[in-house]
Design a protein around this motif. Structure first.
Motif, short mmCIF file in Angstrom:
data_model
loop_
_atom_site.label_atom_id
_atom_site.label_comp_id
_atom_site.label_asym_id
_atom_site.label_seq_id
_atom_site.Cartn_x
_atom_site.Cartn_y
_atom_site.Cartn_z
N GLN A 98 -25.47 57.91 36.84
CA GLN A 98 -26.77 58.13 37.48
C GLN A 98 -27.88 57.37 36.76
O GLN A 98 -28.82 56.88 37.40
CB GLN A 98 -27.09 59.63 37.52
N ASP A 99 -27.79 57.27 35.45
CA ASP A 99 -28.81 56.55 34.69
C ASP A 99 -28.59 55.03 34.71
O ASP A 99 -29.38 54.27 34.13
CB ASP A 99 -28.90 57.05 33.25
N GLY A 100 -27.51 54.60 35.34
CA GLY A 100 -27.25 53.18 35.48
C GLY A 100 -26.75 52.50 34.23
O GLY A 100 -26.51 51.29 34.24
N GLY A 102 -28.38 51.67 31.79
CA GLY A 102 -29.37 50.67 31.40
C GLY A 102 -29.56 49.54 32.39
O GLY A 102 -30.36 48.64 32.14
N ARG A 103 -28.86 49.58 33.52
CA ARG A 103 -28.99 48.53 34.52
C ARG A 103 -29.54 49.12 35.81
O ARG A 103 -28.95 50.03 36.39
CB ARG A 103 -27.64 47.86 34.78
N ALA A 104 -30.66 48.56 36.26
CA ALA A 104 -31.34 49.12 37.43
C ALA A 104 -30.49 49.05 38.68
O ALA A 104 -30.48 49.97 39.50
CB ALA A 104 -32.66 48.38 37.66
N TYR A 105 -29.72 47.96 38.85
CA TYR A 105 -28.93 47.84 40.08
C TYR A 105 -27.77 48.82 40.09
O TYR A 105 -27.30 49.23 41.16
CB TYR A 105 -28.47 46.41 40.32
N TYR A 106 -27.29 49.26 38.91
CA TYR A 106 -26.28 50.32 38.88
C TYR A 106 -26.89 51.64 39.32
O TYR A 106 -26.25 52.44 40.01
CB TYR A 106 -25.69 50.45 37.48
N GLN A 107 -28.12 51.89 38.91
CA GLN A 107 -28.81 53.09 39.36
C GLN A 107 -28.95 53.09 40.88
O GLN A 107 -28.77 54.12 41.54
CB GLN A 107 -30.21 53.18 38.73
N GLU A 108 -29.26 51.92 41.44
CA GLU A 108 -29.40 51.81 42.89
C GLU A 108 -28.07 52.07 43.58
O GLU A 108 -28.01 52.75 44.62
CB GLU A 108 -29.93 50.43 43.26
N ARG A 111 -27.61 55.84 43.57
CA ARG A 111 -28.49 56.53 44.53
C ARG A 111 -28.00 56.32 45.96
O ARG A 111 -27.96 57.28 46.75
CB ARG A 111 -29.93 56.02 44.38
#
Length: 271
Positions: A98-100, A102-108, A111
């Protein structure tokens, strides 16, 4: 003892040992899940290239299995596996954390995947989402899985330098006799393997050795995803080809005619 009786005894012995037994004959429930109108049309349109029935049948999928899918992404396989396994089996979706990490696209990715599940509880209310990424390997309880499946991910772990850790995690999650199924883009044998797989291609013999070093026994391979038109020397690697088309409109028709990358299916068993 008759041959039929012997087969029955062997099958019961394997089941008692926690082994994944290959399904016999046609799997009507799997075909029904693949043909479901609830699937995303863009995903279903790729079935001719991805051959979901042949792939999952080769990996010995059965409706009462505990299955872990690694990095389900947007959910191509989730849309098949979750409804298929819901009545009798268990489906773990080992998604990016859920926190990715550290990678924003993993968070996306997380989600969007979570939203997909929440939007259709009739299909997905029994999906068990676990966190998977570098240093995050609790994909399922140790020794609980009949099958661990990974589709076109191996090059990513090689690129990030933790493929060995990932395979060790799969080994821990599987029951003795459990199946590891790997799909990957097949690299050329006339070139040494780039340890980082920067072009997205992995030599088949290299992948086999990686899994064997983790303790797995190689069972066999399938040519269901072979594509002899793929020369594997594209300017943007495997992402030059569909569905990514990283070069945009440049030579798009030529790359579309090649189709999706040449792929291999490898099946391993945990002793």
């Amino acid at each position: 003892m008759s041959f039929k009786s012997l087969v029955a005894v062997v099958g019961m012995s394997l089941a008692a040992a926690g082994c994944a037994v290959a399904p016999a004959g046609e799997d009507a429930a799997l075909k029904q899940a693949i043909a479901s109108p609830a699937r995303t049309p863009a995903f279903a349109a790729r079935d001719a290239a991805r051959k979901p029935y042949e792939v999952l049948h080769f990996f010995e999928l059965r409706p009462d299995a505990t299955v872990v899918e690694i990095s389900p992404g947007a959910g191509y396989w989730t849309e098949i596996l979750a409804p298929y396994l819901k009545p009798r089996g268990t489906y773990y979706a080992a998604q990016y954390p859920q926190d990715g990490g550290g990678r924003a696209y993993y968070q996306e990715y997380y989600r969007n995947f979570r939203a997909k599940l929440d939007a259709n509880p009739a299909l997905y209310d029994r999906v068990r989402v676990t966190a998977f990424g570098k240093g995050r390997y609790d994909i399922a309880p140790p020794g609980s899985a009949d099958i661990v499946l990974t589709f076109r991910n191996l090059h990513n772990w090689m690129n990030d330098g933790y493929a060995e850790e990932v395979l060790a995690a799969f080994y821990r999650a599987l029951k003795p006799g459990g199946i590891l199924g790997i799909e990957a883009h097949r690299g050329r044998t006339d070139r040494p393997q780039d340890p980082r797989a920067a072009d997205g291609y992995v030599r088949q013999d290299y992948a086999i050795r990686l899994a064997q070093q983790a303790g797995f026994v190689f069972v066999g391979s399938s040519e269901a995803l072979a594509n002899p038109r793929d020369t594997k020397d594209h300017p943007a690697g495997v992402w030059t080809l569909p569905p990514t088309f990283r070069l945009g409109d440049k030579d798009r028709e030529r790359y579309a005619a090649i189709g999706e990358a040449d792929g291999f299916l490898l099946k391993f068993r945990k002793p």
